[in-house]
Each structure stands twice: as C-alpha cells, then as structure tokens.
Design a protein around this motif. Sequence first.
Motif, PDB file in Angstrom:
ATOM      1  N   SER A 167       0.824  -1.216   0.000  1.00 54.30           N
ATOM      2  CA  SER A 167       0.000   0.000   0.000  1.00 54.30           C
ATOM      3  C   SER A 167       0.855   1.262   0.000  1.00 54.30           C
ATOM      4  O   SER A 167       1.809   1.379   0.765  1.00 54.30           O
ATOM      5  CB  SER A 167      -0.956   0.033   1.190  1.00 54.30           C
ATOM      6  N   PRO A 168       0.522   2.230  -0.843  1.00 47.66           N
ATOM      7  CA  PRO A 168       1.348   3.432  -0.950  1.00 47.66           C
ATOM      8  C   PRO A 168       1.106   4.487   0.117  1.00 47.66           C
ATOM      9  O   PRO A 168       2.012   5.251   0.430  1.00 47.66           O
ATOM     10  CB  PRO A 168       0.989   3.987  -2.331  1.00 47.66           C
ATOM     11  N   THR A 181       2.001   2.629   4.628  1.00 44.68           N
ATOM     12  CA  THR A 181       2.670   1.385   4.251  1.00 44.68           C
ATOM     13  C   THR A 181       2.672   0.379   5.401  1.00 44.68           C
ATOM     14  O   THR A 181       2.680   0.742   6.573  1.00 44.68           O
ATOM     15  CB  THR A 181       4.114   1.654   3.803  1.00 44.68           C
ATOM     16  N   LEU A 209       7.096  -3.766  -4.154  1.00 46.81           N
ATOM     17  CA  LEU A 209       5.882  -3.097  -3.704  1.00 46.81           C
ATOM     18  C   LEU A 209       4.688  -3.950  -4.085  1.00 46.81           C
ATOM     19  O   LEU A 209       4.603  -4.449  -5.208  1.00 46.81           O
ATOM     20  CB  LEU A 209       5.759  -1.713  -4.353  1.00 46.81           C
ATOM     21  N   ASP A 227       0.369  -4.327  -4.180  1.00 47.78           N
ATOM     22  CA  ASP A 227      -0.880  -3.567  -4.275  1.00 47.78           C
ATOM     23  C   ASP A 227      -0.636  -2.111  -4.634  1.00 47.78           C
ATOM     24  O   ASP A 227      -1.246  -1.190  -4.080  1.00 47.78           O
ATOM     25  CB  ASP A 227      -1.688  -3.676  -2.972  1.00 47.78           C
ATOM     26  N   TRP A 228       0.267  -1.881  -5.546  1.00 48.32           N
ATOM     27  CA  TRP A 228       0.525  -0.554  -6.121  1.00 48.32           C
ATOM     28  C   TRP A 228      -0.037  -0.477  -7.538  1.00 48.32           C
ATOM     29  O   TRP A 228       0.409   0.330  -8.336  1.00 48.32           O
ATOM     30  CB  TRP A 228       2.031  -0.277  -6.127  1.00 48.32           C
ATOM     31  N   TRP A 264       1.343  -1.764 -13.658  1.00 50.39           N
ATOM     32  CA  TRP A 264       2.247  -0.904 -14.418  1.00 50.39           C
ATOM     33  C   TRP A 264       2.653  -1.602 -15.708  1.00 50.39           C
ATOM     34  O   TRP A 264       2.898  -2.802 -15.726  1.00 50.39           O
ATOM     35  CB  TRP A 264       3.491  -0.585 -13.589  1.00 50.39           C
ATOM     36  N   PHE A 307      10.790   3.054 -10.495  1.00 45.97           N
ATOM     37  CA  PHE A 307       9.666   2.140 -10.314  1.00 45.97           C
ATOM     38  C   PHE A 307       9.374   1.453 -11.643  1.00 45.97           C
ATOM     39  O   PHE A 307       9.351   2.113 -12.690  1.00 45.97           O
ATOM     40  CB  PHE A 307       8.417   2.896  -9.871  1.00 45.97           C
ATOM     41  N   TRP A 342      -3.666   2.405 -12.022  1.00 42.20           N
ATOM     42  CA  TRP A 342      -4.258   2.021 -10.747  1.00 42.20           C
ATOM     43  C   TRP A 342      -4.816   3.171  -9.946  1.00 42.20           C
ATOM     44  O   TRP A 342      -5.537   2.973  -8.982  1.00 42.20           O
ATOM     45  CB  TRP A 342      -3.226   1.287  -9.897  1.00 42.20           C
ATOM     46  N   THR A 346      -0.444   9.141  -8.051  1.00 40.62           N
ATOM     47  CA  THR A 346       0.750   8.413  -8.459  1.00 40.62           C
ATOM     48  C   THR A 346       1.993   9.190  -8.082  1.00 40.62           C
ATOM     49  O   THR A 346       2.921   8.652  -7.487  1.00 40.62           O
ATOM     50  CB  THR A 346       0.742   8.154  -9.979  1.00 40.62           C
ATOM     51  N   ALA A 390       2.642   9.443  -4.403  1.00 43.54           N
ATOM     52  CA  ALA A 390       3.128   8.157  -3.903  1.00 43.54           C
ATOM     53  C   ALA A 390       4.594   7.946  -4.239  1.00 43.54           C
ATOM     54  O   ALA A 390       5.388   7.567  -3.374  1.00 43.54           O
ATOM     55  CB  ALA A 390       2.276   7.025  -4.480  1.00 43.54           C
ATOM     56  N   ALA A 410       7.741   7.641  -1.557  1.00 40.93           N
ATOM     57  CA  ALA A 410       7.828   6.205  -1.273  1.00 40.93           C
ATOM     58  C   ALA A 410       9.048   5.834  -0.448  1.00 40.93           C
ATOM     59  O   ALA A 410       9.067   4.789   0.205  1.00 40.93           O
ATOM     60  CB  ALA A 410       7.827   5.419  -2.586  1.00 40.93           C
TER      61      ALA A 410
END
Length: 592
Positions: free
Chosen positions: A412-413, A416, A457, A459-460, A463, A481, A547, A553, A556, A560
């Motif tokens: 989770s972003p 966390t 990561l 549940d982000w 992508w 990422f 997402w 985004t 996050a 992160a």
Amino acid sequence: MPNEPHDLNSSELRDRAVRAARGLEPFDVLIVGGTLVDVATSEMRPADIGLVGPLIASVHAAATRTDAGQTIDASGRCIAPGFIDTHMHVESSMVTPRRYAETVVPQGTTTVCWDPHEIGNVAGLGGIRWALEETRQLPLRFLTLAPSCVPSAPELELAGAEFRAGEMTTMLSWPEITGVAEVMNMRGVLERSEPMRGIVEAGLASGKRVCGHARGLEGAELQAFASAGIQSDHEITSGEDLLAKLRAGLTIELRGSHDYVLPGVIEALKKLPHLPQTLTVCTDDVFPDDLVRDGAMSSVLRRLIGYGMNPIDAIRAATLNAAMWLNRYDLGLIAPGRRADIVILSDLEKIVVDRVYASGAEVARDGRLIAGADRPSTDAYRDTVKLEKLSAADFAIALPGMTEARVNTVVSPRFTKWGEAVVGTDAGKLVLPDNMLLMAVIHRHGRKDPSPVIGILEDWGHWRGALATTISHDSHNLTVFGRDPEDMAAAANAVIDAGGGMATAAAGKVTAVLPLPVCGLLSDAPAQEVADDFARLRAAADSIADWMPPIRTFKAVVGASLACNPGPHVTDLGLTDGTTREIRPLLAASQN
C-alpha cells in the motif's frame, strides 16, 4: 529584519506616517472605496487605507480623505492582508525561488516559510547558503528555516550531506534563518537520541521557532513530542487528529496538499466555539502544473471556503494567525503601523486577486507580476547526479538455484505496512506477479556504492512501464519504479542524462522527460514551461500506471522512500522501517 526591502523602524518613515495619519501631509498611496476584511474583529466594513512608503499609515472612514500622490479605486472589491504560507517547499514546485515568486505573488501570497531540506539533503550547508542568496531582491518575502533532518532518518538512508547540532547552530546564527524546519525524525525525538536531541536543543537555545512533523503520533507519543520542544505540525490526517494536536498546544499549519483531509478538518473546527489562534494555513507541496493552474495559497483558501469554512476565518488563519505564529507583528493585518502587504480581491469566496502590494509597492495586477523578480538565478549545483549509466541487469533480481522465494514486500502506498509473498523464478531470476512492482533506489551523491537497492511493492496497481525520479523524499536519491528491467534502465538513464528530474519509459523507450538540473530538483525555466513539461510527464505516467489518478501516483512515488514515516520504505540502505528502525533483507526470514 533580514531580507526586508524597507526598514519600518526608521524614525523618518514613522514621522511621515504620523503626519499623514493626522492629515498634515498627503499619503503616498490612498486605496479608496473597498471593503476591509478585518481579521482582528471579523468585520467586513468600508474603509479607506493610506500608505506611506512600505507602511500603512491610516485605516479610516471611507471618503474622508482625498490627499494622496496616487489614488487606487477599489470600489466593489475586498481588501485583505497578504497571504502567509507557514510551511512550504519551493522544491516541490520544481522551479527556482524567483520563478516561484513570479507565480505566487500575483495569486496574493506575500510571505512564505521555506524549508529547503531537499536542497540541504543534496548540497549541504553550501546549498542552504545558495538558497538564501536566491531569495534576495524578490517581491516575495522568504522566511527561511534551517533544515533539521538531513537526512530525515539517519542510519536508514544516506543523503548528500548530514546535519547535526553543530550545523544547526551554525545555520541558526545566520540572521536570515528564522527557525528550525520540520523535525521529521520522530523516533529520534521520542527516544532522545543524538543528533536529534542536540538539533532540537540548538533551536530552543536560539529562541527561534522549532517546527514539527508529527505524522501518526497520538496519545503519550504526541504529548512526548511536544514536551521535547516541538511547537508545530502540518501532518494532519483527520479532523480528530487536528483536534488532538490543537489540544496538545501545537500550532497547526493546515496544508492544502492533502485535499481529502480538509472536509473532515472543517467539520471538526465547527465543534469549537471559535477559530483557534494556533490554526494557520500552508501549502506544503504543490506540483508545478497545480501551481500554475490552480494556485498555491489561493487554491488552499478557495478550497477551505468551498468546503464550508467561513471566509474571514480562512483569511485570518492565513494572515493574522500566521503572523502571530511567526512573531512578525508587522504582518498579517490591515492596520496603521503595519507593513503594507495588501491583496485586493474582486471575489472573496473564490479568492480572485486583482492587485497585490508588497511593502507598499504594487507588485502584481490582473494575474501578472509587474515588479521585482528580474534578478537571474545563479548557475550552481548542476552536477549533483554522480552516476554512470545503468543497465537492465542492474534492475534484475537474481535468485540462482531457486524455483520460488518468500520475500518481504511493502504493501500500500499511503500508509505502508509489511507483507510477505511467494514469488516464482525463471532461469534464476525473479518473476513478479501482476500486483507487484519493483522499486529501486540508487545512491546518487557519491558517498557510497551506487549499486541499486531493490524492494518489492505490493498492491501498487498495474504498471506497463517505468518511472524514474531524483525527487525522492528526502534524501533525493535516484528512485526507479517498474516491472521490466529494460524500461527501468531507460527511464533511469534519461534522468541521469538530464542532470536530474523525472522520466518515464515503456517498451524499452523513453516516453517523457522533465529536466531538473539544479540539485536534480529544480529548473530555472518559467513556471509555465515547467508545468507544461510536468503535465506531459503526468500523461505519460498515467499511460503506464492505471491504478490511481496521476496526482496520487506522483505523491506516492516521490514519498515512497520517506524513511522517517511509520512503516516500511525502500531506501539506498535497504528495506527500512521508520517505526522499529530496522532494515530487513529482501528474502523473508520465514524463507528459511
């Protein structure tokens, strides 16, 4: 007062103001016909305002004086103090201070409290000196703070510099420095560890403000944080969190960067008999396209009012309350003897700004800066990404001889938490499930081995490409990422070639680049140009990550690796935990 264009304590100035107020000589400027937003009494009342140089000499009954060198007709308009942003980071808007001033002064902001800890994390004390120099001779008043957390989580990350009590004492000795910037190392404060104890004590000894960052603290830990000498917080997560921190005696810098919190905050404030004097307003972080399109403080005020806050209360929080928190009794009020920082608005509730005065001089009109930001930015700190090109192999996780592995993940972003998952391999290399993403952090300051540290990561979202950035709170290492090593290498190398900034890639090719060559954080291009580039980058990122909306985004990804916050984060030293201060390996202990 440092960095002020005019001295209000000049006997000659005060003599002139007294004579003008008594009608013995004309005002330099007379603003007539407007409705005063009196944040001292909560009145909206007709009044004319006479200025002498940078000073307000008189606030008197309408149509009683006509003698002035210049008369400004404010009929049908409201007159308020200049807005004061009590906590912000220029770096979040990705432009230099002069470009920031060009943008926000026409929006009504005349004073900002800048925490340049992003620059400090990259460039050390020299960078802070550069930041101070960049704020001179601008129409925007910068009250600059000494970064307290360089890095934000010692022993969990490595930045470009490190500030301890000695560096803090040095910065606080500079007259331009107005206090200690947000103390983010919450565990260090609560555990009375060095260097945090020394940093806070240096601030208290200086007699200047000590600002805080109390995200997630409650109960005994919140009480302890305030007992250590921390005086403010902007990390509000809900209405109840706001009330708890107000009750703990903290000055609140209510930020607009987390819009989802504001409705609940306003409902909580309605439970109180009056607006707390210790409630102020700030922006904290504003991305460049939001800055240009929606505004900074003007946007926060517009949204607060739109969510149900009384307009005078909102203006008071952004002016008089702010000035009292800053110990700046020359600011925050349209009254005789105060500094003439004045905003003329054609619509109070929508915060439509027509004209702006800073220290008595008109500096903006109809959304355009008309004076005061023509000094060029210095050509400094453009070589801070000390990295060679990276290859796809640098982003592949090798698990030789294993058909599957149990790994630690960051779930989770927003808030966390640790997770564990079993992942498969192919030819000795990890294969990611669809709901997982790689996050690689590469030390870019030349102080350690730059080999990527890679975390997973969970549940982000999904992508289909990669994003790389040197804006990565708060040590601002290169962070990448993605799911495909080829995409990750392409995005990372585009950022390295640009001297810092952001880039996206898909199908092995770069799709957008935002160059930020100053400290790897800023551009000296006009704000509109940077905003356009960032908007293109947003669109490219949106096309590879479906997402969540793009704004989330970016919030996050740039946060992160914020290792001081509770929970797990990936840094250049490993998979860290801001609560327990541990560093975990990629392979979970239960693997064995």
